[in-house]
Write an enzyme that holds these catalytic residues in place. Sequence first.
Site, PDB file in Angstrom:
ATOM      1  N   ASP A 149      44.929  16.131  -1.528  1.00  0.00           N
ATOM      2  CA  ASP A 149      43.593  16.663  -0.964  1.00  0.00           C
ATOM      3  C   ASP A 149      43.098  15.580   0.172  1.00  0.00           C
ATOM      4  O   ASP A 149      43.198  14.387   0.115  1.00  0.00           O
ATOM      5  CB  ASP A 149      42.651  16.902  -2.158  1.00  0.00           C
ATOM      6  CG  ASP A 149      42.245  15.727  -2.671  1.00  0.00           C
ATOM      7  OD1 ASP A 149      41.112  15.090  -2.393  1.00  0.00           O
ATOM      8  OD2 ASP A 149      42.764  15.267  -3.546  1.00  0.00           O
ATOM      9  N   SER A 150      42.650  16.315   1.146  1.00  0.00           N
ATOM     10  CA  SER A 150      42.150  15.680   2.432  1.00  0.00           C
ATOM     11  C   SER A 150      43.187  14.619   2.752  1.00  0.00           C
ATOM     12  O   SER A 150      44.361  14.906   3.150  1.00  0.00           O
ATOM     13  CB  SER A 150      40.931  14.794   1.940  1.00  0.00           C
ATOM     14  OG  SER A 150      40.143  14.491   2.979  1.00  0.00           O
ATOM     15  N   ALA A 151      42.852  13.178   2.756  1.00  0.00           N
ATOM     16  CA  ALA A 151      43.603  12.023   2.969  1.00  0.00           C
ATOM     17  C   ALA A 151      44.976  12.018   2.205  1.00  0.00           C
ATOM     18  O   ALA A 151      46.087  11.819   2.517  1.00  0.00           O
ATOM     19  CB  ALA A 151      43.103  10.769   2.946  1.00  0.00           C
ATOM     20  N   GLY A 153      46.441  14.749   1.122  1.00  0.00           N
ATOM     21  CA  GLY A 153      47.121  15.771   1.718  1.00  0.00           C
ATOM     22  C   GLY A 153      47.996  15.467   2.775  1.00  0.00           C
ATOM     23  O   GLY A 153      48.886  15.606   2.874  1.00  0.00           O
TER      24      GLY A 153
END
Length: 303
Positions: A149-151, A153
């Site tokens: 998720d986010s970073a 990801g």
Amino acid sequence: MPSLSHRLVALALPRLNPPVVITDPERLRAKLVEKNRTRQTTPPAWLAKDFVVTEEWIGTGGGFPVYVATPRSGSFTRTLVHLHGGSYTATAHVRQWKFAAALARRTSARLVFPAYPLAPEFTWRDSVPALTGYVAGLCAEGEVVVSGDSAGGGLALAVALGVRDLVRSGEAPAQPAKLLLIAPWADLTRSAPGTEEAAARDPWLSIENHDTYALFWAGSAADLVLPQVSPALGDLTDLPPTMLLCGTHDMLYAGAEALAARAAAVGWPVVFEIGHGLLHVYPILPVAEARGALKRLAAFVRG
């Protein structure tokens, strides 16, 4: 229209985390280094109810821990590696643990949760090579799904590119079976068209602070374009089937849209699910839309 719970979270986030524009990056660097030396991503106690949790160490120079949560039944059909977000500078939040554990339960998976070294004291060089080799080793043992998720990801995609390259060179036998990218921060150059417009819709993330955190992880401006740092700009061929989720009220939506377009251009099979009106990493937030997202992600993994 977003759910009531989503609307309430969207109202609460900027009040609980009021945006503060970084004016002194070096002062922030020193503060984060000091803070991160006193904290560490560790498994929450409740994880032991359904999983037997063990610890492995990978990497060089002392390395870093990877937590392996095996279902108490001892039976699993795949391994789920989840890489948490937090601008590469924060330890994992309990909601990231809850999401990863729930996905592991729904997919009959063993959960692997790395506590990778945090920026700005550390950079991608302290994590990506070690994680790439580790995930390649897991792929040699059986089916692996990598999510982030986010970073996290962006890190998941960088690791997938690295494992793909090891397979191409004959140094590894197999790639992950699937990738799950939740609002991935996969282009740290901020080059995707429409990024400023997406940021204007985002009540949570700050475009003014983007470049500071990007440089913390990259280590230098020259490294920002490397596939280990901005994997969305790398060679996207021969990657496994992927599910990409991102809300339109997310600064990273423009990057996700550009990533999906690049994937289509090279034949990388990506299912791009757009969360209209939804926030950054909505599948891990306490909102009604997260339940459906988890269900669809699990179905994609099992399919």
